[in-house]
Design a protein around this motif. Structure first.
Motif, PDB file in Angstrom:
ATOM      1  N   PRO A   1       0.839  -1.202   0.000  1.00  0.00           N
ATOM      2  CA  PRO A   1       0.000   0.000   0.000  1.00  0.00           C
ATOM      3  C   PRO A   1       0.869   1.245   0.000  1.00  0.00           C
ATOM      4  CG  PRO A   1      -0.753  -1.562   1.656  1.00  0.00           C
ATOM      5  CD  PRO A   1       0.552  -2.080   1.123  1.00  0.00           C
ATOM      6  N   PRO A   2       0.599   2.192  -0.890  1.00  0.00           N
ATOM      7  CA  PRO A   2       1.404   3.404  -0.934  1.00  0.00           C
ATOM      8  C   PRO A   2       1.069   4.271   0.255  1.00  0.00           C
ATOM      9  CG  PRO A   2      -0.457   3.622  -2.391  1.00  0.00           C
ATOM     10  CD  PRO A   2      -0.539   2.245  -1.791  1.00  0.00           C
TER      11      PRO A   2
ATOM     12  N   CYS B   1      -4.485  12.684  -9.691  1.00  0.00           N
ATOM     13  CA  CYS B   1      -4.497  11.222  -9.623  1.00  0.00           C
ATOM     14  C   CYS B   1      -5.723  10.632 -10.294  1.00  0.00           C
ATOM     15  CB  CYS B   1      -4.399  10.742  -8.174  1.00  0.00           C
ATOM     16  SG  CYS B   1      -2.684  10.560  -7.660  1.00  0.00           S
ATOM     17  N   GLN B   2      -6.877  11.254 -10.108  1.00  0.00           N
ATOM     18  CA  GLN B   2      -8.062  10.752 -10.811  1.00  0.00           C
ATOM     19  C   GLN B   2      -7.887  10.911 -12.322  1.00  0.00           C
ATOM     20  OE1 GLN B   2     -11.969  12.664 -10.774  1.00  0.00           O
ATOM     21  NE2 GLN B   2     -12.906  10.707 -10.303  1.00  0.00           N
TER      22      GLN B   2
ATOM     23  N   ASP C   1      -5.746   8.121 -13.407  1.00  0.00           N
ATOM     24  CA  ASP C   1      -6.524   6.888 -13.340  1.00  0.00           C
ATOM     25  C   ASP C   1      -7.488   6.785 -14.526  1.00  0.00           C
ATOM     26  OD1 ASP C   1      -7.319   4.480 -11.822  1.00  0.00           O
ATOM     27  OD2 ASP C   1      -9.241   5.511 -11.693  1.00  0.00           O
TER      28      ASP C   1
ATOM     29  N   GLU D   1       3.257   7.612  -7.057  1.00  0.00           N
ATOM     30  CA  GLU D   1       1.808   7.402  -6.979  1.00  0.00           C
ATOM     31  C   GLU D   1       1.232   7.134  -8.373  1.00  0.00           C
ATOM     32  OE1 GLU D   1       0.134   7.428  -4.038  1.00  0.00           O
ATOM     33  OE2 GLU D   1       1.756   8.154  -2.770  1.00  0.00           O
TER      34      GLU D   1
ATOM     35  N   GLU E   1       1.940   3.604  -9.179  1.00  0.00           N
ATOM     36  CA  GLU E   1       0.991   2.719  -8.494  1.00  0.00           C
ATOM     37  C   GLU E   1      -0.339   2.659  -9.238  1.00  0.00           C
ATOM     38  OE1 GLU E   1       1.579   0.639  -6.166  1.00  0.00           O
ATOM     39  OE2 GLU E   1       3.638   1.309  -5.929  1.00  0.00           O
ATOM     40  N   VAL E   2      -0.773   3.794  -9.763  1.00  0.00           N
ATOM     41  CA  VAL E   2      -2.025   3.800 -10.526  1.00  0.00           C
ATOM     42  C   VAL E   2      -1.875   2.932 -11.783  1.00  0.00           C
ATOM     43  CG1 VAL E   2      -3.673   5.213 -11.833  1.00  0.00           C
ATOM     44  CG2 VAL E   2      -2.782   6.046  -9.643  1.00  0.00           C
TER      45      VAL E   2
ATOM     46  N   ASN F   1      -2.219  -0.767 -11.441  1.00  0.00           N
ATOM     47  CA  ASN F   1      -3.550  -1.359 -11.343  1.00  0.00           C
ATOM     48  C   ASN F   1      -4.033  -1.882 -12.693  1.00  0.00           C
ATOM     49  OD1 ASN F   1      -3.922  -0.934  -8.602  1.00  0.00           O
ATOM     50  ND2 ASN F   1      -4.765   1.119  -8.904  1.00  0.00           N
TER      51      ASN F   1
END
Lengths: 401, 401
Positions: free
Chosen positions: A19-20, A103-104, A107, A129, A132-133, A136
């Motif tokens: 988990p970040p 970030c959104q 994503d 971060e 990490e996105v 996914n």
């Protein structure tokens, strides 16, 4: 209690990384936070936001609290278009989507562009971060070296040519922070910007330009990739997190209408009418250029203070890039293991981010660390660097000179 | 400008449905909005939110405007846990994730549970926005009939048995709004609740319990599926949209820790610290049970007003379910095409939502429409139903009685 689920494969997939953020919350109380990529508390306009909410709710009552939201929201879009136009990127309303922070936006871009087969080219090092996105959606990355002038487009071209020759999958998208990069603070030269746009055309990939720090140039604001984007290959991601307040989560994506429309699809009810209306109300009440000048004056000063302290307190083997904007100084400590050194730094009273967290292959970051001059005040910065100097000196074999 | 993209397949996929919400914004100005599933403007606490923001920023300054957010946020989680405990569902902190409204919760659940092969069982009719979210992940649905007592679990069992016998894929998740459903306003009986939980165990699926309206019972609040969930098969989705303010986008999911942890993964930086802190501050300043009583008193009254007006003004062939809570009345107009009738209703000055928008197979909704008593005031409701009665009378062949 029985815990049987039929979908173990999907769920295990989601657990593939640590988990970040977990390691970031471990900073002991009282530590000087040279790790935090946050704006300086005094520069976060909490009074202005409070006034903005007051004005908004006095004038509009319940309107901004419904789904549809405030009649002010279009003004936020217009403001974003104007900021981009100032930087020579003309964006139509259809090419713009306001998001819950950068970030959104990243994503949503990943959702429409990536599947398990896709290759994402990233800078090495890069913003963890975002990495990490992407993770996914895919496990396939192409890690491209950077230097003092940002992404090394010469090496990138060679890597692309090699991949093509070997019949390997070419990247679908390049993720880059060309201006005041996180974590290195470096900025791509105009020549490299031209070059990477040419490569995108030649090797048929898109460019995700993350410009979170672009407004925070100490002297000038480099030309956006999006402003040079003749073939509509750039998906520009902007944010008000670094220049107003991160907790408001206002970001945006600007790109080809077809792609932005697809993103709007996935965004749907994930809008934040109240946050957007509050930001619109805040912006209408201030001189934004004056606000940016206040920020850049402060961060220029704090950056200089940090660089001067680094020169004064760090052993001569240690080196860094001098930033021309943004929040960060990237430090190379030959012979150190910055992750292993961190508990000692915490004990001494200073926090940084070990370099390993910014690399796909974390080993490459062993001798690096990221400092931020944004959050701590100048006095803390000087003290923090002094403490860091002592920790490094105790860790690294010094040549007697 | 050239618009060549290498990913046409993915992007076309994203366009597979009409953008939701488009048809809702078409309501002409001045129309009585019996279409809107919004709270009554006077019941949205804009003053309370303004005070909450003032208190928050006076006391915490910049804290709630950073990523990490306010020290008040844990209080929001505790509040949610207490509300659920009051309804006999004990949820640990690890089993709870605060989301940007119920829609983000449904999206996160879809992300971890659904792939292109997954089958989702849905109520017929159902909440169209949830259906749109699922459609981003799969095209396979199993549409289960409902009646005055909610999901018809007997029919559902038969459908499951048939599927199994035919070797067809069984559903991975059932999406249900068991209490004061949208659009029908109906509530599942305790017996059916027991039954559907048994079916979940027998046929190995999970249940997504959407409880957006659960706090708004006129007389009582039915027992949650989550409170009866001995085998941890229920993913409960709650929301403060209907009881505080939709634009604040505060929802949550409560379910098995393993699943919730996987969702936290995808959520990552999509948090909204300022919105969450504002809600925490708002809640600490009020008597929440008293607030809920005020809402249910108002909506009970408005529901009665609407039902009385329906009896008075609608032709005798028209029928409806009498809701015991929530926002909606579901109306059956035999012989009508409610989608075709809508422009006439707009011209007459009243808006509703045609039934077709709530069905996977839209044809099934031709003779239905959804009314909402939440948004309009009582005077508007009576006038709106009178106008609707005239439009229906002009559209449907009347038997002379």
């Amino acid at each position: 209690m029985k815990q049987k689920f039929p979908f173990s494969k999907d769920i295990d997939l989601a657990f593939k990384n640590d988990p970040p953020g977990l390691w970031m919350s471990a900073v002991p109380k009282g530590c000087i936070r040279l790790n935090s990529g946050y704006p300086e508390p005094a520069l976060v306009p909490s009074k202005g936001i409070k006034e903005a909410v007051g004005r908004l709710l006095d004038e509009e009552q319940d309107l901004p609290l419904h789904y549809i939201g405030s009649p002010r929201i279009p003004a936020l879009k217009k403001f974003i278009q104007q900021r981009m136009l100032k930087r020579e990127a003309e964006i139509s309303e259809e090419e713009l989507l306001v998001t819950s922070g950068a970030c959104q936006a990243i994503d949503l871009i990943s959702r429409i562009l990536l599947d398990g087969e896709a290759v994402v080219a990233i800078e090495s090092p890069t913003y963890m971060e975002a990495l990490e996105v992407f993770r996914n959606y895919t496990e396939h990355f192409m890690s491209v070296p950077t230097d003092a002038n940002g992404l090394d487009t010469g090496r990138f071209e060679q890597m692309l040519a090699d991949r093509k020759e070997q019949g390997r999958t070419l990247p679908r998208v390049l993720y880059t922070i060309p201006t005041f990069q996180n974590p290195t603070g470096t900025t791509m030269t105009p020549e490299r910007r031209e070059h990477v746009l040419k490569l995108a055309e030649q090797y048929d990939f898109l460019i995700l330009e993350d410009d979170a720090y672009g407004e925070l140039g100490f002297e000038e604001k480099p030309r956006l990739l999006k402003a040079m984007d003749a073939n509509n290959r750039v998906l520009y991601v902007g944010s008000l997190s670094k220049v107003v307040a991160p907790g408001m989560r206002i970001g945006w994506v600007a790109g080809a209408e077809k792609l932005v429309t697809a993103m709007k699809w996935f965004k749907k009810d994930l809008d934040h009418p109240f946050a957007q209306a509050t930001m619109a109300s805040y912006i209408e009440g201030i001189d934004f250029d004056g606000h940016i000048k206040e920020l850049t004056d402060a961060y220029r000063r704090k950056s200089s203070t940090m660089i001067a302290a680094l020169k004064k307190f760090l052993p001569p083997t240690v080196s860094w890039y001098v930033p021309e904007g943004g929040y960060f100084v990237w430090v190379n400590v030959p012979g150190a293991d910055t992750a292993k050194m961190l508990p000692q730094a915490y004990a001494a009273g200073v926090a940084y981010v070990p370099g390993r967290y910014f690399f796909l292959n974390q080993e490459e970051g062993t001798e690096f660390l990221r400092l931020s001059f944004s959050y701590a005040n100048e006095q803390q910065i000087v003290k923090g660097i002094e403490l860091l100097g002592q920790v490094i000196a105790a860790n690294v074999e010094q040549k007697v000179e």
